[in-house]
Motif scaffolding. Structure first.
Motif, PDB file in Angstrom:
ATOM      1  N   GLY A  71     -68.656  97.417  44.808  1.00 32.98           N
ATOM      2  CA  GLY A  71     -67.114  97.253  45.199  1.00 32.98           C
ATOM      3  C   GLY A  71     -66.015  96.990  44.144  1.00 32.98           C
ATOM      4  N   THR A  72     -66.489  96.006  43.354  1.00 29.47           N
ATOM      5  CA  THR A  72     -65.449  95.520  42.395  1.00 29.47           C
ATOM      6  C   THR A  72     -65.094  96.937  41.328  1.00 29.47           C
ATOM      7  N   LEU A  73     -66.213  97.891  40.922  1.00 28.14           N
ATOM      8  CA  LEU A  73     -66.133  98.785  40.067  1.00 28.14           C
ATOM      9  C   LEU A  73     -65.123  99.860  40.861  1.00 28.14           C
ATOM     10  N   ARG A  74     -65.031 100.015  42.164  1.00 26.46           N
ATOM     11  CA  ARG A  74     -64.819 101.002  42.795  1.00 26.46           C
ATOM     12  C   ARG A  74     -63.142 100.662  42.864  1.00 26.46           C
ATOM     13  N   ASP A  75     -62.801  99.554  43.018  1.00 24.93           N
ATOM     14  CA  ASP A  75     -61.406  99.117  43.225  1.00 24.93           C
ATOM     15  C   ASP A  75     -60.946  98.175  42.018  1.00 24.93           C
ATOM     16  N   LEU A  76     -61.577  98.574  40.906  1.00 27.62           N
ATOM     17  CA  LEU A  76     -61.210  97.759  39.434  1.00 27.62           C
ATOM     18  C   LEU A  76     -59.743  97.609  39.270  1.00 27.62           C
ATOM     19  N   ALA A  77     -59.107  98.651  39.554  1.00 31.79           N
ATOM     20  CA  ALA A  77     -57.524  98.704  39.191  1.00 31.79           C
ATOM     21  C   ALA A  77     -57.008  97.577  39.855  1.00 31.79           C
ATOM     22  N   VAL A  78     -57.234  97.162  41.129  1.00 32.46           N
ATOM     23  CA  VAL A  78     -56.480  96.413  42.160  1.00 32.46           C
ATOM     24  C   VAL A  78     -57.175  94.808  42.158  1.00 32.46           C
ATOM     25  N   HIS A  79     -58.038  94.676  41.307  1.00 30.35           N
ATOM     26  CA  HIS A  79     -58.744  93.169  41.141  1.00 30.35           C
ATOM     27  C   HIS A  79     -58.014  92.644  40.032  1.00 30.35           C
ATOM     28  N   ARG A  80     -57.588  91.518  40.468  1.00 31.57           N
ATOM     29  CA  ARG A  80     -56.946  90.670  39.334  1.00 31.57           C
ATOM     30  C   ARG A  80     -57.812  89.724  38.668  1.00 31.57           C
ATOM     31  N   THR A 118     -65.580  87.000  44.226  1.00 28.65           N
ATOM     32  CA  THR A 118     -66.634  86.020  44.655  1.00 28.65           C
ATOM     33  C   THR A 118     -66.972  86.313  46.097  1.00 28.65           C
ATOM     34  N   LEU A 119     -68.489  85.976  46.234  1.00 25.86           N
ATOM     35  CA  LEU A 119     -68.853  86.282  47.700  1.00 25.86           C
ATOM     36  C   LEU A 119     -69.967  84.711  47.968  1.00 25.86           C
ATOM     37  N   ARG A 120     -69.706  84.045  49.172  1.00 22.75           N
ATOM     38  CA  ARG A 120     -70.323  83.043  49.334  1.00 22.75           C
ATOM     39  C   ARG A 120     -71.451  83.230  50.506  1.00 22.75           C
ATOM     40  N   THR A 121     -72.417  82.289  50.307  1.00 25.38           N
ATOM     41  CA  THR A 121     -73.348  82.445  51.501  1.00 25.38           C
ATOM     42  C   THR A 121     -74.054  80.802  51.600  1.00 25.38           C
ATOM     43  N   THR A 122     -74.532  80.629  52.696  1.00 28.43           N
ATOM     44  CA  THR A 122     -75.152  79.324  52.969  1.00 28.43           C
ATOM     45  C   THR A 122     -76.408  79.160  52.303  1.00 28.43           C
ATOM     46  N   ILE A 123     -76.695  78.065  51.823  1.00 29.34           N
ATOM     47  CA  ILE A 123     -78.208  77.893  51.372  1.00 29.34           C
ATOM     48  C   ILE A 123     -79.402  77.445  52.269  1.00 29.34           C
ATOM     49  N   GLU A 124     -78.866  76.480  53.440  1.00 34.67           N
ATOM     50  CA  GLU A 124     -79.697  76.182  54.493  1.00 34.67           C
ATOM     51  C   GLU A 124     -81.078  75.645  53.821  1.00 34.67           C
ATOM     52  N   THR A 149     -70.611  85.585  41.494  1.00 34.61           N
ATOM     53  CA  THR A 149     -69.138  85.796  41.014  1.00 34.61           C
ATOM     54  C   THR A 149     -69.320  86.932  40.065  1.00 34.61           C
ATOM     55  N   ILE A 150     -68.224  87.854  40.146  1.00 35.81           N
ATOM     56  CA  ILE A 150     -68.172  88.800  39.175  1.00 35.81           C
ATOM     57  C   ILE A 150     -67.164  88.224  38.072  1.00 35.81           C
ATOM     58  N   MET A 151     -67.575  88.269  37.154  1.00 32.35           N
ATOM     59  CA  MET A 151     -66.863  87.622  35.955  1.00 32.35           C
ATOM     60  C   MET A 151     -66.681  88.502  34.819  1.00 32.35           C
ATOM     61  N   GLN A 152     -65.296  88.571  34.055  1.00 31.43           N
ATOM     62  CA  GLN A 152     -65.257  89.159  32.955  1.00 31.43           C
ATOM     63  C   GLN A 152     -65.739  88.587  31.696  1.00 31.43           C
ATOM     64  N   MET A 153     -66.696  88.874  31.058  1.00 31.93           N
ATOM     65  CA  MET A 153     -67.408  88.098  29.930  1.00 31.93           C
ATOM     66  C   MET A 153     -66.557  87.815  28.662  1.00 31.93           C
ATOM     67  N   GLU A 154     -66.543  86.540  28.155  1.00 36.90           N
ATOM     68  CA  GLU A 154     -65.923  86.309  26.898  1.00 36.90           C
ATOM     69  C   GLU A 154     -67.014  85.276  26.141  1.00 36.90           C
ATOM     70  N   ALA A 155     -66.497  84.940  25.185  1.00 35.00           N
ATOM     71  CA  ALA A 155     -67.453  84.095  24.167  1.00 35.00           C
ATOM     72  C   ALA A 155     -68.186  82.999  24.812  1.00 35.00           C
ATOM     73  N   GLY A 156     -67.444  82.400  25.476  1.00 32.55           N
ATOM     74  CA  GLY A 156     -67.955  80.979  26.093  1.00 32.55           C
ATOM     75  C   GLY A 156     -69.265  80.876  27.140  1.00 32.55           C
ATOM     76  N   LEU A 157     -69.775  80.268  27.406  1.00 30.46           N
ATOM     77  CA  LEU A 157     -70.949  80.211  28.578  1.00 30.46           C
ATOM     78  C   LEU A 157     -70.370  80.170  29.900  1.00 30.46           C
ATOM     79  N   ASP A 158     -70.249  81.490  30.369  1.00 34.92           N
ATOM     80  CA  ASP A 158     -70.028  81.648  32.127  1.00 34.92           C
ATOM     81  C   ASP A 158     -68.361  80.876  32.157  1.00 34.92           C
ATOM     82  N   THR A 159     -67.618  81.396  31.198  1.00 37.15           N
ATOM     83  CA  THR A 159     -66.286  80.864  31.222  1.00 37.15           C
ATOM     84  C   THR A 159     -65.107  81.740  31.593  1.00 37.15           C
TER      85      THR A 159
END
Length: 302
Positions: A178-187, A151-157, A135-145
């Motif tokens: 990729g997120t930085l390249r299109d940062l303006a369109v990421h909500r 986001t991108l998913r993969t199988t663990i298997e 997950t690409i997350m905007q950071m704030e004071a809370g722990l990973d909140t």
């Protein structure tokens, strides 16, 4: 963009490399201070991020804390557009979070809000999760909140923590670029309140294999703690790391071997150890170990 990179272990290195190769200006790399290491365990060893940044001519900073006004002023003086964080290991005070023009983005190795915290990859394996991701997350004071941008998913298997870490490191690096390249369109999307779990730091004591559990869970212990700290059992007061194992049919008293091939009875089913490492020795296939160190049926492991 003008970027401050903040990371420490191998997991963070692909992101640093990807940002540089994408043409961003990495003005400084923050990493944990060098730790004792080397062959004697006493030489100060720079982190993987420290080494990579130094090799690329990037200024490296490794304060023990970012809480002081002096360190915060030094950070702000970099006049970064954004900070990219990946397994840095220090909490970022609000003054640091607010300093870059576009804030701080974190590469977190899970699909939030599941497995916030220090050990998301190992906890996902231990829990038997079928999938995980980054997950690409905007950071704030809370722990990973903070709110999520991508986001991108993969199988663990049957992947080990080491294999999954390497995969998510590469995927997370590309997702960040990729997120930085299109940062303006990421909500930025607020994390849901349902499904929150916490991935507490791994305690080395957890790596002792618990053969009273079902074999499927014991096998997950092996993968979750590979390569570090290494799942283990003890025999005759000697520690043996289990590097790979298979779930097989079998019944018996937990912790007791069922044959001469190091098949161990569990709470349900059995676990056959296929690759092992004796203390102070190289890793080897179990069959090779048993040729020189027999473990007959009926042996109780600790």
């Amino acid at each position: 963009m003008r970027i401050v990179f903040m990371g420490t272990p191998d997991f963070a290195v692909p992101a640093l490399v990807a940002l540089v190769e994408a043409g961003h200006e990495v003005v400084a790399a923050y990493s944990q201070p060098p730790r004792p290491g080397g062959r004697r365990g006493k030489e100060l060893t720079p982190s993987p991020v420290h080494k990579e940044a130094e090799a690329r001519g990037i200024e490296v900073r490794h304060p023990v804390s970012l809480k002081s006004a002096e360190e915060q002023a030094k950070f702000a003086a970099l006049e970064a557009d954004i900070a990219v964080v990946a397994a840095y290991g220090l909490l970022l005070p609000q003054a640091v979070l607010d300093a870059p023009r576009l804030g701080c983005l974190n590469i977190h190795a899970s699909i939030l809000p599941r497995w916030r915290g220090a050990a998301p990859i190992q906890r996902a394996i231990l829990a038997g999760d079928p999938t995980t991701g980054v997950t690409i997350m905007q950071m704030e004071a809370g722990l990973d909140t903070g709110p999520m941008l991508a986001t991108l998913r993969t199988t663990i298997e049957r992947k080990t923590a080491g294999e999954l870490t390497a995969e998510l490191a590469e995927r997370g690096a590309q997702l960040m670029v990729g997120t930085l390249r299109d940062l303006a369109v990421h909500r930025a999307v607020t994390q849901p309140e349902d499904g929150v779990t916490y991935a507490k730091k791994i305690d080395k004591a957890e790596a002792r294999l618990d053969f009273t559990l079902p074999a499927e869970q014991v096998e997950r212990q092996v993968r979750a703690f590979m390569p570090a700290p290494g799942a283990f059992f003890e025999l005759d007061d000697e520690r043996y790391k289990v590097l790979a194992a298979d779930v097989v049919e079998g019944t018996g008293e937990p912790r007791v071997t069922l044959d001469d091939s190091l098949t161990v009875a569990c709470g349900e089913g059995a676990l056959r150890v296929t690759r092992i490492q004796r203390a102070g020795k190289p890793a080897m296939d179990t069959a090779d170990l048993l040729r020189g160190r027999a473990v007959p049926a009926g042996t109780r492991l600790a």
